[in-house]
Design a protein around this motif. Structure first.
Motif, PDB file in Angstrom:
ATOM      1  N   MET A   1      32.325  37.294 -17.260  1.00  0.00           N
ATOM      2  CA  MET A   1      31.291  38.127 -17.839  1.00  0.00           C
ATOM      3  C   MET A   1      31.621  39.582 -17.510  1.00  0.00           C
ATOM      4  SD  MET A   1      27.165  38.273 -16.980  1.00  0.00           S
ATOM      5  CE  MET A   1      26.965  36.547 -17.108  1.00  0.00           C
ATOM      6  N   LYS A   2      31.531  40.420 -18.508  1.00  0.00           N
ATOM      7  CA  LYS A   2      31.769  41.847 -18.292  1.00  0.00           C
ATOM      8  C   LYS A   2      30.622  42.438 -17.482  1.00  0.00           C
ATOM      9  CE  LYS A   2      34.287  42.734 -22.547  1.00  0.00           C
ATOM     10  NZ  LYS A   2      34.300  43.537 -23.769  1.00  0.00           N
ATOM     11  N   TRP A   3      30.923  43.511 -16.756  1.00  0.00           N
ATOM     12  CA  TRP A   3      29.882  44.125 -15.924  1.00  0.00           C
ATOM     13  C   TRP A   3      28.767  44.718 -16.782  1.00  0.00           C
ATOM     14  CZ3 TRP A   3      28.446  49.202 -16.046  1.00  0.00           C
ATOM     15  CH2 TRP A   3      29.312  50.105 -16.658  1.00  0.00           C
ATOM     16  N   GLN A   4      29.112  45.167 -18.007  1.00  0.00           N
ATOM     17  CA  GLN A   4      28.086  45.718 -18.883  1.00  0.00           C
ATOM     18  C   GLN A   4      27.089  44.634 -19.308  1.00  0.00           C
ATOM     19  OE1 GLN A   4      31.422  46.082 -19.433  1.00  0.00           O
ATOM     20  NE2 GLN A   4      31.897  48.190 -20.000  1.00  0.00           N
ATOM     21  N   SER A   5      27.599  43.445 -19.566  1.00  0.00           N
ATOM     22  CA  SER A   5      26.722  42.325 -19.931  1.00  0.00           C
ATOM     23  C   SER A   5      25.839  41.935 -18.757  1.00  0.00           C
ATOM     24  CB  SER A   5      27.552  41.118 -20.372  1.00  0.00           C
ATOM     25  OG  SER A   5      28.328  41.430 -21.492  1.00  0.00           O
ATOM     26  N   ALA A   6      26.425  41.890 -17.567  1.00  0.00           N
ATOM     27  CA  ALA A   6      25.651  41.544 -16.378  1.00  0.00           C
ATOM     28  C   ALA A   6      24.552  42.577 -16.130  1.00  0.00           C
ATOM     29  CB  ALA A   6      26.570  41.448 -15.165  1.00  0.00           C
ATOM     30  N   LEU A   7      24.886  43.852 -16.302  1.00  0.00           N
ATOM     31  CA  LEU A   7      23.891  44.909 -16.119  1.00  0.00           C
ATOM     32  C   LEU A   7      22.762  44.792 -17.144  1.00  0.00           C
ATOM     33  CD1 LEU A   7      22.988  47.492 -14.679  1.00  0.00           C
ATOM     34  CD2 LEU A   7      24.379  48.773 -16.334  1.00  0.00           C
ATOM     35  N   ALA A   8      23.101  44.520 -18.393  1.00  0.00           N
ATOM     36  CA  ALA A   8      22.082  44.376 -19.437  1.00  0.00           C
ATOM     37  C   ALA A   8      21.156  43.194 -19.143  1.00  0.00           C
ATOM     38  CB  ALA A   8      22.744  44.204 -20.796  1.00  0.00           C
ATOM     39  N   ILE A   9      21.721  42.099 -18.676  1.00  0.00           N
ATOM     40  CA  ILE A   9      20.906  40.931 -18.346  1.00  0.00           C
ATOM     41  C   ILE A   9      20.022  41.233 -17.142  1.00  0.00           C
ATOM     42  CG2 ILE A   9      21.020  38.540 -17.534  1.00  0.00           C
ATOM     43  CD1 ILE A   9      23.597  38.310 -19.294  1.00  0.00           C
ATOM     44  N   TYR A  10      20.558  41.933 -16.149  1.00  0.00           N
ATOM     45  CA  TYR A  10      19.752  42.307 -14.990  1.00  0.00           C
ATOM     46  C   TYR A  10      18.578  43.200 -15.400  1.00  0.00           C
ATOM     47  CZ  TYR A  10      18.277  44.144 -10.526  1.00  0.00           C
ATOM     48  OH  TYR A  10      17.514  44.495  -9.452  1.00  0.00           O
ATOM     49  N   VAL A  11      18.840  44.150 -16.280  1.00  0.00           N
ATOM     50  CA  VAL A  11      17.766  45.042 -16.753  1.00  0.00           C
ATOM     51  C   VAL A  11      16.695  44.240 -17.481  1.00  0.00           C
ATOM     52  CG1 VAL A  11      17.250  46.917 -18.379  1.00  0.00           C
ATOM     53  CG2 VAL A  11      19.188  47.112 -16.815  1.00  0.00           C
ATOM     54  N   LEU A  12      17.089  43.245 -18.242  1.00  0.00           N
ATOM     55  CA  LEU A  12      16.101  42.389 -18.909  1.00  0.00           C
ATOM     56  C   LEU A  12      15.267  41.613 -17.890  1.00  0.00           C
ATOM     57  CD1 LEU A  12      18.150  41.037 -21.933  1.00  0.00           C
ATOM     58  CD2 LEU A  12      16.244  42.645 -21.994  1.00  0.00           C
TER      59      LEU A  12
END
Length: 87
Positions: A1-12
């Motif tokens: 998983m890319k870090w950008q995807s992980a960050l977006a999921i965390y923000v959600l």
């Protein structure tokens, strides 16, 4: 998983957790024993503590994201397991 995807999921997870945390620990002026300010709704919170809300929200979001990420790595629950309609 890319870090950008992980960050977006965390923000959600964080945004969802805010709505879970907001109602807890709220006291009205009546419960706090303080007089109402003219024009204040009786149901309005007596004291707003945004840092407490941010801390609680961050803890809950981090726990949820950790569970999500561990499931992503180890595959405890997959989409195939949840696809009971097509079996």
């Amino acid at each position: 998983m890319k870090w950008q995807s992980a960050l977006a999921i965390y923000v959600l997870f964080w945004a969802l957790s805010v709505f879970v945390v907001l109602p807890f620990g709220v006291r009205t002026s009546e419960e706090a024993g303080a007089p109402l300010v003219p024009g204040q709704s009786p149901s309005a919170p007596h004291e707003f503590r945004p840092m407490r809300i941010v801390a609680r929200t961050t803890i809950i979001a981090t726990l949820l994201f950790t569970a999500f990420y561990l499931n992503y790595i180890y595959g405890w629950v997959t989409a195939d397991m949840l696809d009971w309609v097509h079996n």
